[in-house]
Design a protein around this motif. Structure first.
Motif, short mmCIF file in Angstrom:
data_model
loop_
_atom_site.label_atom_id
_atom_site.label_comp_id
_atom_site.label_asym_id
_atom_site.label_seq_id
_atom_site.Cartn_x
_atom_site.Cartn_y
_atom_site.Cartn_z
N PHE A 116 0.88 -1.24 -0.15
CA PHE A 116 0.13 0.10 0.05
C PHE A 116 0.80 1.20 -0.14
CE2 PHE A 116 -1.76 3.60 2.23
CZ PHE A 116 -2.97 3.76 1.50
N CYS A 117 1.87 1.12 1.11
CA CYS A 117 2.65 2.36 1.05
C CYS A 117 3.27 2.91 -0.16
CB CYS A 117 3.71 2.47 2.17
SG CYS A 117 2.86 2.37 3.85
N LEU A 118 3.90 1.76 -0.93
CA LEU A 118 4.63 1.84 -2.20
C LEU A 118 3.60 2.45 -3.21
CD1 LEU A 118 7.29 1.64 -3.55
CD2 LEU A 118 6.78 -0.80 -4.09
N SER A 119 2.54 1.73 -3.33
CA SER A 119 1.44 2.44 -4.41
C SER A 119 1.15 3.84 -4.03
CB SER A 119 0.27 1.62 -4.21
OG SER A 119 0.47 0.32 -4.84
N SER A 120 0.98 4.03 -2.84
CA SER A 120 0.47 5.78 -2.24
C SER A 120 1.57 6.54 -2.84
CB SER A 120 0.16 5.65 -0.93
OG SER A 120 -0.21 6.75 -0.47
N TYR A 121 2.69 6.12 -2.27
CA TYR A 121 3.85 7.11 -2.78
C TYR A 121 3.88 7.25 -4.35
CZ TYR A 121 8.50 8.74 -4.14
OH TYR A 121 9.62 9.62 -4.52
N ILE A 122 3.80 6.35 -5.09
CA ILE A 122 3.90 6.29 -6.77
C ILE A 122 2.61 7.24 -7.25
CG2 ILE A 122 3.46 4.92 -8.89
CD1 ILE A 122 6.38 4.59 -7.45
N ALA A 123 1.34 7.08 -6.52
CA ALA A 123 0.35 7.66 -6.87
C ALA A 123 0.32 9.13 -6.68
CB ALA A 123 -0.80 7.08 -6.84
N GLY A 133 -0.65 6.13 10.09
CA GLY A 133 -0.54 4.81 10.89
C GLY A 133 -0.32 3.78 9.94
N VAL A 134 -0.12 3.79 8.89
CA VAL A 134 0.17 2.69 7.84
C VAL A 134 1.69 3.18 7.09
CG1 VAL A 134 -0.33 1.51 5.53
CG2 VAL A 134 -2.24 2.51 7.06
N ASP A 135 2.50 2.07 7.53
CA ASP A 135 4.02 2.52 7.29
C ASP A 135 4.59 1.44 6.54
OD1 ASP A 135 4.39 5.00 8.62
OD2 ASP A 135 3.60 3.83 10.26
N PHE A 136 5.72 1.62 5.90
CA PHE A 136 6.52 0.44 5.16
C PHE A 136 7.19 -0.74 6.04
CE2 PHE A 136 6.76 3.80 1.76
CZ PHE A 136 6.88 3.30 0.73
N ALA A 137 7.58 -0.16 7.45
CA ALA A 137 8.14 -1.11 8.21
C ALA A 137 8.00 -0.84 9.56
CB ALA A 137 9.47 -1.43 7.58
N CYS A 145 13.89 6.91 -6.50
CA CYS A 145 13.62 7.12 -5.06
C CYS A 145 13.10 6.06 -4.31
CB CYS A 145 12.99 8.53 -4.66
SG CYS A 145 12.73 9.02 -2.93
N ALA A 146 11.82 5.29 -4.87
CA ALA A 146 11.26 4.16 -4.10
C ALA A 146 12.38 2.89 -4.14
CB ALA A 146 10.00 3.88 -4.87
N GLU A 147 12.91 2.82 -5.04
CA GLU A 147 13.92 1.74 -5.05
C GLU A 147 14.97 1.96 -4.04
OE1 GLU A 147 15.70 -1.39 -8.17
OE2 GLU A 147 16.40 0.73 -8.47
N LYS A 148 15.47 3.15 -4.09
CA LYS A 148 16.72 3.47 -3.14
C LYS A 148 16.13 3.32 -1.53
CE LYS A 148 20.14 5.01 -5.43
NZ LYS A 148 21.48 3.97 -5.49
N PHE A 149 14.94 3.83 -1.60
CA PHE A 149 14.19 3.63 0.11
C PHE A 149 14.19 2.21 0.32
CE2 PHE A 149 10.60 3.28 2.82
CZ PHE A 149 11.25 4.05 3.99
N LEU A 150 13.56 1.45 -0.61
CA LEU A 150 13.38 -0.09 -0.11
C LEU A 150 14.64 -0.65 0.16
CD1 LEU A 150 10.61 -1.03 -3.01
CD2 LEU A 150 10.51 -0.92 -0.69
N ASP A 151 15.73 -0.35 -0.78
CA ASP A 151 17.21 -0.72 -0.40
C ASP A 151 17.62 -0.54 1.01
OD1 ASP A 151 17.34 -1.77 -3.07
OD2 ASP A 151 18.70 -0.23 -3.83
N MET A 152 17.17 0.83 1.34
CA MET A 152 17.57 1.31 2.72
C MET A 152 16.95 0.43 3.85
SD MET A 152 17.54 5.30 4.05
CE MET A 152 15.69 4.95 4.32
N ILE A 153 15.92 0.04 3.63
CA ILE A 153 14.88 -0.75 4.77
C ILE A 153 15.17 -2.11 4.77
CG2 ILE A 153 13.26 1.52 4.99
CD1 ILE A 153 11.09 -0.24 3.79
#
Length: 346
Positions: free
Chosen positions: A6-13, A21-25, A338-346
């Protein structure tokens, strides 16, 4: 709760996570900011009243801060605010080694020469994105807007110059009827959804999650949408949060004088549709710069088109392998990067 898809789709859109209250991790609670409520703003009827209220704000700021700087583009919003600074103040304009911002930079130089401000150009390169993007993402606990790394870089430079507070003009569009291409049409529901969505999650994500719940909150009847309220609420959070996060990551206070104001009467859409967006702000510009032509909308420059022109796209499994990169804008490519960099980071 955590919901990475959800978070990834929300950021992309939308360029931010719209559900609180909904987070990546776990441990990555994203930060959004609500704009100042209308009850806390000063109503203004005319350009002269805007001038009076902004001057009052600057008088109060200068009673607290010795050195105030500004993010200055070639547009009228920040140019108006620069006119209230003391001579010798610092102004920061974003620049690109590609030369794509030359006209914007030259106009900002004219303002600084007229107002006797110290003008600094902030170059933005791929190396800057690589260096500063992780910093602002860690502070936000989410992927970020493409403006945030360069705001952070400007804030760090301003701190080195002894600036204690930075001025921005980010709220003028929202409060005074800018973004005329978004607010002028009589949108149908489906047409507005298509126009506003920054990048369709289904086009780029392996597990897209529909974001229609947010749009449905603003539906009117069968095929209408309260797009003005959508802009006042959804866009306001996305935009304001970007500035708050970037300056916050740099520990630099910032202030937007327009955010403390509100139009005392409804926006005259006939004037906006007739080619006169932000007519009250335009009137203020004519007062401050009577010898200069009033510029049309100039967004804060971001060199993403040049920087990401040849980027081949994300490789992580969260992204589709058949993304049509040749159809994406620089800003859309930035979101994927940016999304890919963030996913790499977490």
């Amino acid at each position: 709760m955590t919901d990475r898809d959800f978070c990834l789709s929300s950021y992309i859109a939308f360029r931010y996570i719209w559900k609180d209250g909904v987070d990546f991790a776990e441990g990555f609670q994203h930060k959004n900011i609500l704009p100042i409520g209308e009850g806390e703003r000063v109503p203004v009827w005319t350009s002269e009243e805007i001038d009076r209220e902004i001057q009052r704000q600057f008088d109060e700021l200068y009673a607290r801060y010795d050195s105030i700087g500004i993010l200055l583009s070639g547009g009228m919003d920040s140019a108006n605010l620069a006119a209230y600074l003391k001579p010798g103040s610092h102004a920061y304009t974003f620049n690109s080694v590609s030369g794509e911002f030359d006209a914007d930079v030259e106009r900002a130089k004219r303002y600084c020469e007229k107002l006797h401000l110290n003008h600094h150009l902030i170059d933005i390169t791929m190396e800057d994105y690589e260096k500063y993007t992780p910093i602002v993402m860690r502070h936000k606990f989410a992927p970020v807007h493409s403006i945030e790394p360069q705001i952070y870089k400007a804030a760090e430079r301003a701190k080195a110059d002894g600036v204690e507070l930075m001025i921005v003009g980010e709220s003028a569009d929202l409060i005074f009827g800018g973004m005329d291409k978004l607010i002028s049409p009589q949108w149908t529901f489906d047409a507005f959804v298509k126009r506003y969505t920054f990048l369709d999650p289904e086009l780029v994500l392996s597990k897209p999650v529909s974001q229609m719940d947010l749009y449905e909150k603003y539906r009117r009847g069968r095929d209408g949408i309260d797009y003005m309220r959508f802009m006042d609420e959804v866009f306001a959070i996305e935009s304001s949060s970007s500035y708050l996060n970037a300056f916050g990551a740099a520990w630099m206070p910032y202030y937007d004088p327009y955010a403390r104001l509100v139009m005392a009467e409804p926006l005259n859409m006939e004037r906006v549709r007739g080619g006169e967006p932000k007519y009250l702000v335009r009137g203020l510009y004519a007062m401050k710069y009577p010898d200069m032509e009033i510029p049309f909308k100039i967004p804060m420059p971001r060199p993403v088109d040049a920087v990401f022109r040849d980027w081949e796209g994300p490789k992580r499994p969260e992204f589709r392998k058949d993304i049509p990169m040749d159809r994406l804008t620089g800003n859309q490519k930035w979101q994927l990067w940016c999304a890919e960099k963030f996913l790499d980071m977490i």
